[in-house]
Design a protein around this motif. Structure first.
Motif, PDB file in Angstrom:
ATOM      1  N   ASP A   1       0.866  -1.176   0.000  1.00 47.44           N
ATOM      2  CA  ASP A   1       0.000   0.000   0.000  1.00 47.44           C
ATOM      3  C   ASP A   1       0.908   1.234   0.000  1.00 47.44           C
ATOM      4  OD1 ASP A   1      -1.823   2.013   0.317  1.00 47.44           O
ATOM      5  OD2 ASP A   1      -2.682   1.262   2.195  1.00 47.44           O
ATOM      6  N   LEU A   2       1.166   1.764  -1.193  1.00 49.59           N
ATOM      7  CA  LEU A   2       2.139   2.853  -1.314  1.00 49.59           C
ATOM      8  C   LEU A   2       1.597   4.181  -0.823  1.00 49.59           C
ATOM      9  CD1 LEU A   2       3.826   2.039  -4.739  1.00 49.59           C
ATOM     10  CD2 LEU A   2       4.339   1.166  -2.455  1.00 49.59           C
ATOM     11  N   ALA A   3       0.296   4.270  -0.577  1.00 46.63           N
ATOM     12  CA  ALA A   3      -0.279   5.516  -0.067  1.00 46.63           C
ATOM     13  C   ALA A   3      -0.120   5.638   1.442  1.00 46.63           C
ATOM     14  CB  ALA A   3      -1.761   5.602  -0.436  1.00 46.63           C
ATOM     15  N   ASP A   4       0.175   4.545   2.123  1.00 49.94           N
ATOM     16  CA  ASP A   4       0.256   4.528   3.582  1.00 49.94           C
ATOM     17  C   ASP A   4       1.692   4.772   4.024  1.00 49.94           C
ATOM     18  OD1 ASP A   4      -0.037   4.155   6.288  1.00 49.94           O
ATOM     19  OD2 ASP A   4      -0.693   2.055   6.168  1.00 49.94           O
ATOM     20  N   LEU A   5       2.128   6.023   3.954  1.00 48.07           N
ATOM     21  CA  LEU A   5       3.502   6.343   4.331  1.00 48.07           C
ATOM     22  C   LEU A   5       3.734   6.187   5.833  1.00 48.07           C
ATOM     23  CD1 LEU A   5       4.195   9.446   2.052  1.00 48.07           C
ATOM     24  CD2 LEU A   5       4.646   7.028   1.592  1.00 48.07           C
TER      25      LEU A   5
END
Length: 306
Positions: A290-294
């Motif tokens: 999940d690349l949006a969950d930094l």
């Protein structure tokens, strides 16, 4: 333990998505940012569409400062070895010597069909991988003023000028990995700086490390000169609710992730990481889906470095 972030952009990511993850990983102190080399998604619809691995790494080479960059792994079926040697050396120069090359035989047949890429039988793919490793490392190490020659059945090279020069002395570090019992350990012993075991238990990882160490000794190589690494899917949460939320975001079950990856509360993932270290891993690639969950990167770094 070196901790590296490993992404799967074919599942749907733009360059800006990758840049945000790479910069967050760099700021948090991770050792490296790696990406897969795929053009076709493996579930869902691919979102933003595919990006080319080495095109995006070239951009990241200029848009980051410290973090190392590479592929896990580039498919030998996608590119010719001579041009690939030039491309990787160029990105190494652009990054100031921060690039690594994971190279494999290729496996995803549907991807090859979707993009018109030939997909030979497994034995031929390994033959081609072996020649690619020979050509790429040979071009990088050819003495200045000489020419490089390779008398191969798939990739013959004649009169290549010794001008392909990465910044890193000795060439870009090469990563070879997998669970193959015969050819994979041999290729790692002969050509690689690192041997990687993807998505396996600590016990299986240790067995594969022992196998490649034995092959290194057969080739007269010190096994300690080969970095031993593992790749694991990541799903860390401060509590069960956070773990469940992050598992749902990537379409997985928390219990399955706990059994097959670095997943759970901080103490759970530290225990799993410790077992990988006991198996011989000095480096772990954390597969972030999940690349949006930094915030996930920050939570994982805090958990694994505590």
């Amino acid at each position: 333990m070196d901790l590296r972030i490993f992404t799967e952009p074919q599942q749907g990511a733009t360059y800006d998505d990758l840049l945000a993850v790479a910069r967050a990983a760099e700021d948090l102190g991770y050792d490296a940012f790696f990406r897969s080399d795929h053009y076709l998604h493996m579930s869902g619809d691919g979102g933003a569409g595919p990006t080319d691995a080495w095109t995006t790494l070239a951009g990241l080479a200029r848009d980051t400062r410290r973090i190392r960059l590479g592929t896990l792994v580039t498919s030998a079926t996608f590119r010719l070895p001579g041009p690939l040697a030039v491309t990787v050396a160029g990105v190494d120069q652009m990054s100031g010597g921060r690039v690594e090359l994971g190279l494999g035989a290729g496996w995803f047949e549907a991807e090859h069909r979707a993009f018109g890429i030939p997909f030979p039988p497994l034995g031929e793919r390994f033959d081609r991988l072996e020649e690619q490793l020979a050509v790429i490392t040979g071009m990088w190490s050819a003495p200045p003023g000489s020419t490089y020659e390779h008398d191969g059945s798939h990739y013959p090279v004649h009169g290549s000028p010794a001008l392909v020069r990465p910044v890193q002395e000795g060439g870009v570090p090469v990563i070879v990995g997998g669970a193959g019992k015969r050819r994979t350990p041999s290729l790692a012993a002969r050509y690689a700086a690192e041997f990687n075991v993807p998505f396996s238990s600590a016990e299986e990882t240790g067995e594969l490390f022992a196998r490649v160490d034995a092959v290194c000794e057969e080739h007269g190589r010190d096994p300690l000169s080969l970095v031993h690494s593992a790749a694991q899917v990541l799903c860390v949460g401060r509590d069960d609710a956070a773990v469940r939320r992050r598992a749902e975001a990537i379409g997985r079950e928390p219990d399955e992730l706990r059994a097959n990856g670095l997943a759970g509360a901080p103490e759970e993932v530290r225990d799993r990481l410790g077992r990988l270290a006991e198996a011989g891993a000095s480096r772990v690639y954390l597969q972030v889906l999940d690349l949006a969950d930094l915030d996930h990167l920050a939570d994982a770094h805090a958990a694994l470095t505590a």
